[in-house]
Design an enzyme around this catalytic site. Structure first.
Site, short mmCIF file in Angstrom:
data_model
loop_
_atom_site.label_atom_id
_atom_site.label_comp_id
_atom_site.label_asym_id
_atom_site.label_seq_id
_atom_site.Cartn_x
_atom_site.Cartn_y
_atom_site.Cartn_z
N CYS A 286 0.88 -1.16 0.00
CA CYS A 286 0.00 0.00 0.00
C CYS A 286 0.92 1.22 0.00
O CYS A 286 1.56 1.51 0.99
CB CYS A 286 -0.90 -0.02 1.24
SG CYS A 286 -2.05 1.35 1.29
N LEU A 287 1.01 1.87 -1.11
CA LEU A 287 1.99 2.94 -1.28
C LEU A 287 1.32 4.11 -1.98
O LEU A 287 0.72 3.94 -3.05
CB LEU A 287 3.15 2.38 -2.12
CG LEU A 287 4.41 3.18 -2.25
CD1 LEU A 287 5.07 3.40 -0.90
CD2 LEU A 287 5.37 2.45 -3.17
#
Length: 153
Positions: free
Chosen positions: A89-90
Site C-alpha cells: 500500500c503505497l
C-alpha cells in the site's frame, strides 16, 4: 497476410507505454538506485522482475525481496496499487501517482516503505498493529521473515 501481422506487431511493440518502459529500463541499468535491481522478464517489457535488498541498520538488513511488476498500456499515465500476496500500500501507486515517476521511483519507494512503514494506511493490519504497539515484537517477526531470504535462490 504476414506483412499485415508484422505491421500490427511492430505497432504494438512501439506503444507509448512500451517506449517509456524501455527508457525506464535503460535508466535503471545506467544508474541503479542503491540496493535495487530490476529488468523485464523474458523479453516482455510489460512484465518485470525486481529485487530489493533490505536497507542497512533496519530489521530488513540482509533481506532479499523479489517482486514482480506488471504494467498496462496506460503506463505511465496510470498505475494501480498492489494488494494480495505480499500486499503493498503505497501512496505513489495510489492517489499520489504522477507520470513523472518511473520504475526506479516505484522500487525506491517500496524500499523506503521497509524503513518507514505507515501504520495508518496498512496493507497488513496485523503488522501495523504490531508496529504501533510493540516495535520489539515487530522487529522480531520481521527478522523471521528476512532470515529465510538470505539463503533463498
Amino acid at each position: 497476410m504476414v506483412k499485415g501481422y508484422q505491421k500490427q506487431l511492430k505497432r504494438r511493440m512501439s506503444t507509448p507505454a512500451r517506449k517509456r518502459l524501455m527508457r525506464d529500463f535503460k535508466r535503471l541499468q545506467q544508474d541503479p538506485p542503491a540496493g535495487i535491481s530490476g529488468a523485464p522478464q523474458d523479453n516482455n517489457i510489460m512484465l518485470w522482475n525486481a529485487v530489493i535488498f533490505g536497507p542497512d541498520d533496519t530489521p530488513w538488513d540482509g533481506g532479499t525481496f523479489k517482486l514482480s511488476l506488471q504494467f498496462s498500456e496506460d503506463y505511465p499515465n496510470k498505475t494501480t496499487y498492489i494488494y494480495a500476496d505480499g500486499s503493498i500500500c503505497l501512496d505513489i501507486l495510489q492517489n499520489q501517482w504522477s507520470p513523472i515517476y518511473d520504475v526506479a521511483a516505484i522500487l525506491t519507494s517500496i524500499q523506503s516503505l521497509l524503513c518507514d512503514p505507515n501504520p495508518n494506511s496498512p496493507a497488513n493490519s496485523e503488522a501495523a498493529r504490531m508496529f504501533s504497539e510493540s516495535k520489539r515484537e515487530y522487529n522480531r517477526r520481521v527478522r523471521e521473515v528476512v532470515e529465510p531470504s538470505w539463503t533463498a535462490d
